[in-house]
Motif scaffolding. Structure first.
Motif, PDB file in Angstrom:
ATOM      1  N   GLY B  37       0.806  -1.224   0.000  1.00  0.00           N
ATOM      2  CA  GLY B  37       0.000   0.000   0.000  1.00  0.00           C
ATOM      3  C   GLY B  37       0.834   1.268   0.000  1.00  0.00           C
ATOM      4  O   GLY B  37       2.060   1.235   0.099  1.00  0.00           O
ATOM      5  N   TYR B  38       0.114   2.381  -0.106  1.00  0.00           N
ATOM      6  CA  TYR B  38       0.766   3.699  -0.103  1.00  0.00           C
ATOM      7  C   TYR B  38       0.416   4.497   1.152  1.00  0.00           C
ATOM      8  O   TYR B  38       0.635   5.690   1.182  1.00  0.00           O
ATOM      9  CB  TYR B  38       0.308   4.488  -1.333  1.00  0.00           C
ATOM     10  CG  TYR B  38       1.225   4.387  -2.541  1.00  0.00           C
ATOM     11  CD1 TYR B  38       2.278   3.499  -2.579  1.00  0.00           C
ATOM     12  CD2 TYR B  38       1.029   5.211  -3.648  1.00  0.00           C
ATOM     13  CE1 TYR B  38       3.096   3.408  -3.689  1.00  0.00           C
ATOM     14  CE2 TYR B  38       1.853   5.127  -4.766  1.00  0.00           C
ATOM     15  CZ  TYR B  38       2.894   4.221  -4.769  1.00  0.00           C
ATOM     16  OH  TYR B  38       3.712   4.155  -5.857  1.00  0.00           O
ATOM     17  N   LEU B  39      -0.142   3.804   2.147  1.00  0.00           N
ATOM     18  CA  LEU B  39      -0.596   4.518   3.339  1.00  0.00           C
ATOM     19  C   LEU B  39       0.553   5.282   4.006  1.00  0.00           C
ATOM     20  O   LEU B  39       0.421   6.448   4.366  1.00  0.00           O
ATOM     21  CB  LEU B  39      -1.241   3.533   4.333  1.00  0.00           C
ATOM     22  CG  LEU B  39      -1.803   4.154   5.602  1.00  0.00           C
ATOM     23  CD1 LEU B  39      -2.971   5.069   5.301  1.00  0.00           C
ATOM     24  CD2 LEU B  39      -2.246   3.092   6.588  1.00  0.00           C
ATOM     25  N   ARG B  40       1.681   4.625   4.139  1.00  0.00           N
ATOM     26  CA  ARG B  40       2.822   5.265   4.809  1.00  0.00           C
ATOM     27  C   ARG B  40       3.352   6.441   3.992  1.00  0.00           C
ATOM     28  O   ARG B  40       3.751   7.461   4.546  1.00  0.00           O
ATOM     29  CB  ARG B  40       3.931   4.243   5.050  1.00  0.00           C
ATOM     30  CG  ARG B  40       3.625   3.337   6.225  1.00  0.00           C
ATOM     31  CD  ARG B  40       4.844   2.540   6.621  1.00  0.00           C
ATOM     32  NE  ARG B  40       5.942   3.397   6.999  1.00  0.00           N
ATOM     33  CZ  ARG B  40       7.226   3.071   6.857  1.00  0.00           C
ATOM     34  NH1 ARG B  40       7.539   1.913   6.343  1.00  0.00           N
ATOM     35  NH2 ARG B  40       8.169   3.898   7.216  1.00  0.00           N
ATOM     36  N   LEU B  41       3.325   6.281   2.691  1.00  0.00           N
ATOM     37  CA  LEU B  41       3.793   7.367   1.826  1.00  0.00           C
ATOM     38  C   LEU B  41       2.907   8.589   2.034  1.00  0.00           C
ATOM     39  O   LEU B  41       3.387   9.717   2.168  1.00  0.00           O
ATOM     40  CB  LEU B  41       3.763   6.931   0.355  1.00  0.00           C
ATOM     41  CG  LEU B  41       4.155   8.009  -0.647  1.00  0.00           C
ATOM     42  CD1 LEU B  41       5.653   8.250  -0.626  1.00  0.00           C
ATOM     43  CD2 LEU B  41       3.709   7.655  -2.055  1.00  0.00           C
ATOM     44  N   LYS B  42       1.608   8.323   2.085  1.00  0.00           N
ATOM     45  CA  LYS B  42       0.640   9.406   2.275  1.00  0.00           C
ATOM     46  C   LYS B  42       0.912  10.120   3.602  1.00  0.00           C
ATOM     47  O   LYS B  42       0.923  11.349   3.668  1.00  0.00           O
ATOM     48  CB  LYS B  42      -0.778   8.816   2.256  1.00  0.00           C
ATOM     49  CG  LYS B  42      -1.866   9.849   2.264  1.00  0.00           C
ATOM     50  CD  LYS B  42      -3.194   9.224   2.604  1.00  0.00           C
ATOM     51  CE  LYS B  42      -4.154  10.302   3.019  1.00  0.00           C
ATOM     52  NZ  LYS B  42      -5.362   9.769   3.605  1.00  0.00           N
ATOM     53  N   GLU B  43       1.156   9.309   4.633  1.00  0.00           N
ATOM     54  CA  GLU B  43       1.403   9.892   5.952  1.00  0.00           C
ATOM     55  C   GLU B  43       2.724  10.660   5.989  1.00  0.00           C
ATOM     56  O   GLU B  43       2.795  11.757   6.533  1.00  0.00           O
ATOM     57  CB  GLU B  43       1.412   8.788   7.012  1.00  0.00           C
ATOM     58  CG  GLU B  43       0.012   8.272   7.313  1.00  0.00           C
ATOM     59  CD  GLU B  43       0.013   6.985   8.118  1.00  0.00           C
ATOM     60  OE1 GLU B  43      -1.082   6.479   8.399  1.00  0.00           O
ATOM     61  OE2 GLU B  43       1.095   6.461   8.437  1.00  0.00           O
ATOM     62  N   GLN B  44       3.758  10.059   5.397  1.00  0.00           N
ATOM     63  CA  GLN B  44       5.081  10.684   5.435  1.00  0.00           C
ATOM     64  C   GLN B  44       5.111  12.000   4.659  1.00  0.00           C
ATOM     65  O   GLN B  44       5.755  12.951   5.083  1.00  0.00           O
ATOM     66  CB  GLN B  44       6.134   9.744   4.836  1.00  0.00           C
ATOM     67  CG  GLN B  44       6.399   8.495   5.651  1.00  0.00           C
ATOM     68  CD  GLN B  44       7.199   8.763   6.911  1.00  0.00           C
ATOM     69  OE1 GLN B  44       7.805   9.806   7.057  1.00  0.00           O
ATOM     70  NE2 GLN B  44       7.170   7.820   7.843  1.00  0.00           N
ATOM     71  N   LEU B  45       4.391  12.033   3.532  1.00  0.00           N
ATOM     72  CA  LEU B  45       4.413  13.248   2.713  1.00  0.00           C
ATOM     73  C   LEU B  45       3.266  14.192   3.066  1.00  0.00           C
ATOM     74  O   LEU B  45       3.128  15.240   2.468  1.00  0.00           O
ATOM     75  CB  LEU B  45       4.359  12.894   1.224  1.00  0.00           C
ATOM     76  CG  LEU B  45       5.465  11.995   0.675  1.00  0.00           C
ATOM     77  CD1 LEU B  45       5.258  11.762  -0.810  1.00  0.00           C
ATOM     78  CD2 LEU B  45       6.833  12.616   0.890  1.00  0.00           C
ATOM     79  N   ASN B  46       2.462  13.727   3.991  1.00  0.00           N
ATOM     80  CA  ASN B  46       1.270  14.487   4.391  1.00  0.00           C
ATOM     81  C   ASN B  46       0.450  14.842   3.136  1.00  0.00           C
ATOM     82  O   ASN B  46       0.047  15.989   2.923  1.00  0.00           O
ATOM     83  CB  ASN B  46       1.713  15.748   5.143  1.00  0.00           C
ATOM     84  CG  ASN B  46       0.604  16.291   6.007  1.00  0.00           C
ATOM     85  OD1 ASN B  46      -0.393  15.578   6.251  1.00  0.00           O
ATOM     86  ND2 ASN B  46       0.738  17.525   6.451  1.00  0.00           N
ATOM     87  N   ALA B  47       0.250  13.825   2.331  1.00  0.00           N
ATOM     88  CA  ALA B  47      -0.330  14.050   1.004  1.00  0.00           C
ATOM     89  C   ALA B  47      -1.858  14.025   1.012  1.00  0.00           C
ATOM     90  O   ALA B  47      -2.485  13.486   1.926  1.00  0.00           O
ATOM     91  CB  ALA B  47       0.182  12.983   0.049  1.00  0.00           C
ATOM     92  N   ILE B  48      -2.399  14.609  -0.043  1.00  0.00           N
ATOM     93  CA  ILE B  48      -3.854  14.607  -0.245  1.00  0.00           C
ATOM     94  C   ILE B  48      -4.135  13.569  -1.333  1.00  0.00           C
ATOM     95  O   ILE B  48      -3.427  13.508  -2.337  1.00  0.00           O
ATOM     96  CB  ILE B  48      -4.355  16.005  -0.671  1.00  0.00           C
ATOM     97  CG1 ILE B  48      -4.079  17.008   0.440  1.00  0.00           C
ATOM     98  CG2 ILE B  48      -5.841  15.965  -1.036  1.00  0.00           C
ATOM     99  CD1 ILE B  48      -4.139  18.451  -0.013  1.00  0.00           C
ATOM    100  N   THR B  49      -5.161  12.767  -1.085  1.00  0.00           N
ATOM    101  CA  THR B  49      -5.443  11.695  -2.029  1.00  0.00           C
ATOM    102  C   THR B  49      -6.528  12.123  -3.012  1.00  0.00           C
ATOM    103  O   THR B  49      -7.543  12.690  -2.605  1.00  0.00           O
ATOM    104  CB  THR B  49      -5.924  10.446  -1.266  1.00  0.00           C
ATOM    105  OG1 THR B  49      -5.051  10.253  -0.172  1.00  0.00           O
ATOM    106  CG2 THR B  49      -5.924   9.225  -2.129  1.00  0.00           C
TER     107      THR B  49
END
Lengths: 698, 294
Positions: B37-49
């Motif tokens: 998954g990309y969950l950690r990436l989202k959290e690390q980059l504080n990204a918007i999906t």
């Protein structure tokens, strides 16, 4: 409150189970999806050695080595060190690499020193030639030692690597394995070539040095003696002539060697000992000591041995005649030597073998053998068949082309083997060797297996079905298939369609279980491979789900009140039983109404968990309640029998109330204590009912 | 009737609980906490999906030059989507196109850039790798740092573009890596040998196009390997990151989950809808209370 907790718990249990089921299904699906998106979990990825690349590197480095391109071979060997190797293979690969690098290093050095020796020979710097040859011989010996270990080490390496190669890459693997073996042989040929070169150099030296020096610088002597100083003494120079007749002969024929020993002024030296050495490829074939006659002449008849080496036709036999002064001649004459050559000829035999390159153990295969010059009935040729230098059979051939049927041994190992047909020599006809690498493998068998992946205990069964057939579709009948399910074994046989099947109940489990099913195909014939398939079966128990659903539906169908009542009643039932045994009468529990006809008046009749066995007294009470209900109020579902009496007490006349009270007490006893009523008591109950009935009619 | 209602209610409740609480296993999904998954990436980059309306969302981004869009090209792009991407880049946005075997080349060819992702050809490195050759190690250009790839491909860059400095290579494989064109897992004559580019960047209009030949370098399980996270963090440094989730194949579960979240985000959390719903509930309850005495 308790009901909410119970409901929530039941619900959570269901959710948990559903999640488990969905998880199982989704996991399966995710694995299927892996094909779509090619990536894998690094945590689960296997440490792997890239075996094909490893073999390819060996192939390239060996091929460079065989071409004497040591520089490129070295680069590749350096790369070999970088290739990742798993712990299991580390030793065997490491050892082979070590030997290969060692062999490479020594061969490289040998070549360098041979080249140096050649150079110094051309410049007549004999000391340096000796030194270079000394070093070349040293490295060649070392190379030979490491090569002798390299060869068996390669077999071990291949057998270790084979286990790690997936089926789809097996063909490539064998291709590389065979090619590497061929190149390994070439490395051996290289060692032989250097050996020959060294000997040739020594021969060149021998032309300027006497016999004993030549002897001393045979390969094994090089290291020790080559650097020693050589000093010759004597007053007069001598010369020796040597001649062979005829100069060109067939092998097995006689030649006459004669010569003359004389001083430089042509004065013959009679009765002197002359040493005659007949050498081929630096090996002394014959060594005789002759004595010169009165004219200084010596003669010797020699039969050329059956040597089937092509060099004998080119280089021929080297005949060296040498004189070494002894006794009184020692300080007078100097030693001398002279050489001549005799070319020996033979008829070369050529053998061509054609046949399958992939064979199966235990089966017969036809090989076409073509021999030139053709054998005849009078002069048949004997042929030996060898597999990996192990003699299998010997047979005679009477014509040019023969088709020979060879049975591949049943116990032969699967892998590459060298099949050789050796034609034995026949007088002037040379021996011949023909053959090629064969891949011993199994007849490709298709082993289809279908096993239930997910089984729900206790309803579904685990079904194992399979089919064994040759790749062309021919089913394998009556073959043994062994099914092993967590240690429990089942022996099955294939039917005429090559199929087998087994249905078993899933093992008991309360939650979830994984079973490992090993299905092994055990062929009767050696040419079919043993095959093993491993499957995993997941057994999901439906017991918790059934329990959860049961309890949920129970809660759903029964309102909280009734559930509580039912529980109390059940508890009461046990308590009551105890009391009956001890014959202790206690206050009856305050519970709901028995199943009466009055239920029709109740707003919503409910389910009662305590079953009432109607007696006469109960019937009378029920009738009385019916009558009173019509005149006053019907009983509520939550009211006890006494509560109802208390409620209607004020609404009915006193005598009726008194009668109804008596009847209520009797009915209570009838329902909860089940006593055997006496006729008197039954009469009282009837009278009470009649009292109420009269009141009702009035 | 009441029983049926109860069953339906419990069924729906269970279904909703499964959908909402149970994590998805979809590859590259920001809802997926599993290895792929990309969950950690989202959290690390504080990204918007971006889970729906790709074009609308991309068009609505203000200050595009301060944003970066990570897209995994595993589903085809429509022409209008490609045009939106082009506009986004022209207006200064940073597009990080991550693809190995998907539809990345559609984007590249629409943008008309001298880059091609070597689709269907795995990049294998038997020497410099993690665990096995399918996990090649690539060096970050100009730094003594590495990233680990997972079943990656490589980027074929037009030589002219490199010589003219149009394309910058951000990361490249070791010299031992090769593109296995015929997928036989062995290097054959003619197959491109390393070093091969695995991440490149080029200026496109006002924006920057970054192509990475492996979207798996930032999956949850790969993020901690060598400098994988640092590599991506450096690419998007100081930018607001959007992760495109509309071009990855999704399971039914993923789609339902997204739908549930979209409903919550778009309708329930929308104040007017919330107030209307609240009034509706209150009216309904009052009606029942009034009816009860009768």
């Amino acid at each position: 409150m308790r009901n909410i907790v119970s409901k929530t718990l039941a619900l959570l249990l269901i959710v948990f189970l559903m999640l488990n089921l969905v998880n199982t299904m989704l996991t399966c699906r995710a694995e299927v999806d892996e094909e779509l998106i090619p990536h894998e979990d690094p945590a689960r990825a296997r440490e792997e050695t890239d075996i094909l690349t490893l073999l390819m590197l060996y192939l390239y480095s060996l091929s460079f080595m065989s071409m004497e391109d040591y520089e490129n071979a070295e680069k590749l060997l350096e790369q070999l060190k970088l290739l990742k190797v798993t712990e299991e293979l580390k030793y065997v690969v490491g050892r082979f690499n070590e030997l290969l690098i060692e062999t490479h290093g020594h061969l490289n050095s040998t070549k360098k020193y041979i080249d140096l020796a050649k150079y110094f020979t051309s410049t007549s710097e004999l000391d340096k030639v000796f030194h270079a040859m000394h070093n070349a011989a040293f490295h060649l010996l070392k190379a030979n030692i490491s090569y002798k270990e390299l060869e068996p080490s390669y077999d071990r390496l291949i057998s270790a690597l084979r286990k790690e190669v997936p089926e789809e890459h097996l063909a490539k693997f064998y291709q590389f394995a065979i090619a590497n073996r061929i190149y390994l042989k070439k490395v051996n040929e290289l060692i032989e070539k250097y050996y020959e070169e060294l000997l040739k150099l020594k021969t060149e030296l021998s032309e300027v040095l006497p016999e004993e020096i030549i002897e001393s610088i045979l390969l094994e002597g090089i290291i020790k003696n080559v650097t020693g100083e050589i000093v010759f003494k004597g007053l007069y120079e001598t010369k020796i002539d040597i001649e062979a007749k005829p100069k060109v002969v067939m092998i097995g024929s006689n030649i006459t060697l004669h010569g003359k020993l004389s001083a430089l002024n042509n004065e013959p030296l009679p009765w002197r000992k002359v040493i005659l050495n007949i050498i081929f490829k630096r090996k002394i074939l014959s060594r005789v000591t002759l004595t010169t006659n009165v004219y200084g002449i010596f003669e010797y008849n020699y039969t050329v041995p059956y040597i089937y080496d092509k060099d004998i036709m080119v280089e021929g036999l080297l005949i060296i005649a040498s004189y070494i002064p002894e006794g009184k001649d020692l300080e007078l004459y100097r030693p001398c030597s002279n050489t001549t050559t005799v070319i020996a000829l033979f008829n070369e035999t050529v053998i061509h073998v054609k046949g399958p390159s992939i064979v199966y153990p235990g089966l017969k295969f036809k090989f076409t053998i073509n021999i030139t010059p053709p054998p005849t009935e009078d002069k048949p040729r004997i042929v030996e068949v060898l597999i990996d230098d192990e003699l299998q059979e010997t047979f005679e051939i009477f014509s040019r082309e023969t088709i020979y049927e060879l049975k591949i041994p049943e116990n032969i190992s699967v892998g590459t083997h060298i099949l050789t047909f050796k034609v034995r020599p026949l007088k002037t006809l040379s021996p011949a060797i023909g053959g090629y690498g064969i891949l011993v493998t199994y007849i490709p068998v298709k082993f289809d297996l279908s096993v239930t992946k997910l089984s729900y205990y206790p309803f579904s069964k685990i079904r194992i079905w399979g089919k064994v057939s040759i790749v062309n579709g021919t089913p394998l009948q009556d073959e043994e298939v062994l099914v092993n399910i967590n240690g429990k074994k089942f022996n099955l046989n294939t039917d005429p369609y090559g199929e087998f099947s087994l249905e078993i109940d899933p093992a008991f489990t309360i939650t979830f279980k994984e079973l490992i099913i090993n299905v092994e195909f055990k062929p009767k014939e050696p040419w079919f491979p043993k095959m093993l398939r491993k499957e995993e079966v997941r057994i999901v128990s439906l017991i918790p789900l059934i329990f959860a659903l049961g309890s949920l539906f129970f809660y759903m169908y029964a309102p909280p009140k009734e559930i509580e009542v039912s529980l109390s009643r059940i508890l009461g039932f046990f308590r009551r039983r105890r009391r009956v045994v001890r014959k202790v009468i206690e206050k009856p529990p305050t519970i709901s109404y028995p199943k009466l006809e009055t239920e029709t008046y109740v707003k919503k009749p409910m389910v009662y968990s305590v079953e009432i066995v109607p007696t006469d007294v109960v019937k009378l009470y029920a009738e009385a309640v019916k009558l009173i209900s019509e005149k006053t109020l019907p009983p509520k579902p939550y009211e006890t029998m006494r509560e109802y009496w208390e409620k209607v007490q004020s609404k009915i006349p006193e005598h009726v109330s008194s009668a109804f009270k008596k009847l209520t007490i009797l009915a209570e006893r009838a329902i909860y204590f089940k006593p055997e009523f006496t006729s008197e008591e039954q009469t009282i109950a009837r009278k009470c009912y009649e009292e109420i009935s009269k009141w009702w009619i009035s | 009737m009441k029983k049926i209602k109860n069953i339906v209610f419990i069924g729906l409740l269970t279904f909703m609980v499964i959908i909402v609480l149970y994590p998805t296993v979809t590859d590259f999904s920001t809802y997926n906490p599993g290895w792929n998954g990309y969950l950690r990436l989202k959290e690390q980059l504080n990204a918007i999906t971006i889970t729906e309306n790709f074009e609308k969302t991309l068009n609505s981004i203000m200050n595009t030059e301060e944003t970066a869009l990570i897209t995994v090209a595993y589903k085809p792009y429509s022409t209008s989507e490609l045009e939106t991407i082009r506009n986004y880049l022209l207006h200064g946005g940073m597009l990080i196109l991550m693809d190995d075997y998907g539809y990345g080349n559609t984007v590249l060819s629409y943008l008309n850039v001298p880059l091609t992702i070597a689709e269907n050809s795995p990049l294998l490195d038997p020497f410099v790798n993690f665990k096995n050759k399918r996990f090649p190690k690539a060096e970050i250009a100009g730094e003594d740092k590495y990233i680990i790839l997972n079943h990656a491909s490589a980027i074929i860059v037009d030589e002219k573009a490199i010589s003219e400095n149009i394309v910058n290579i951000s990361a490249y494989s070791s010299p031992f890596a090769y593109l296995d064109l015929n997928r036989n897992e062995v290097w054959d004559e003619g197959e491109p040998k390393g070093p091969l580019p695995v991440a490149v960047s080029l200026k496109y209009g006002e924006g920057t196009l970054i192509v990475v030949s492996d979207p798996s370098i930032v999956i949850n399980s790969m993020l901690d390997f060598e400098n994988n996270l640092e590599f991506v963090e450096n690419l998007v440094k100081g930018k607001k990151v959007f992760i495109d989730q509309t071009h990855i194949p999704k399971s039914l579960h993923e789609q339902l989950k997204e739908a549930a979240f979209n409903i919550v985000n778009n309708y329930i959390l929308y104040p007017l809808t919330y107030i209307v719903l609240l009034i509706g509930v209150v009216v309904f309850m009052l009606k029942r209370t009034i009816k009860k005495p009768r």
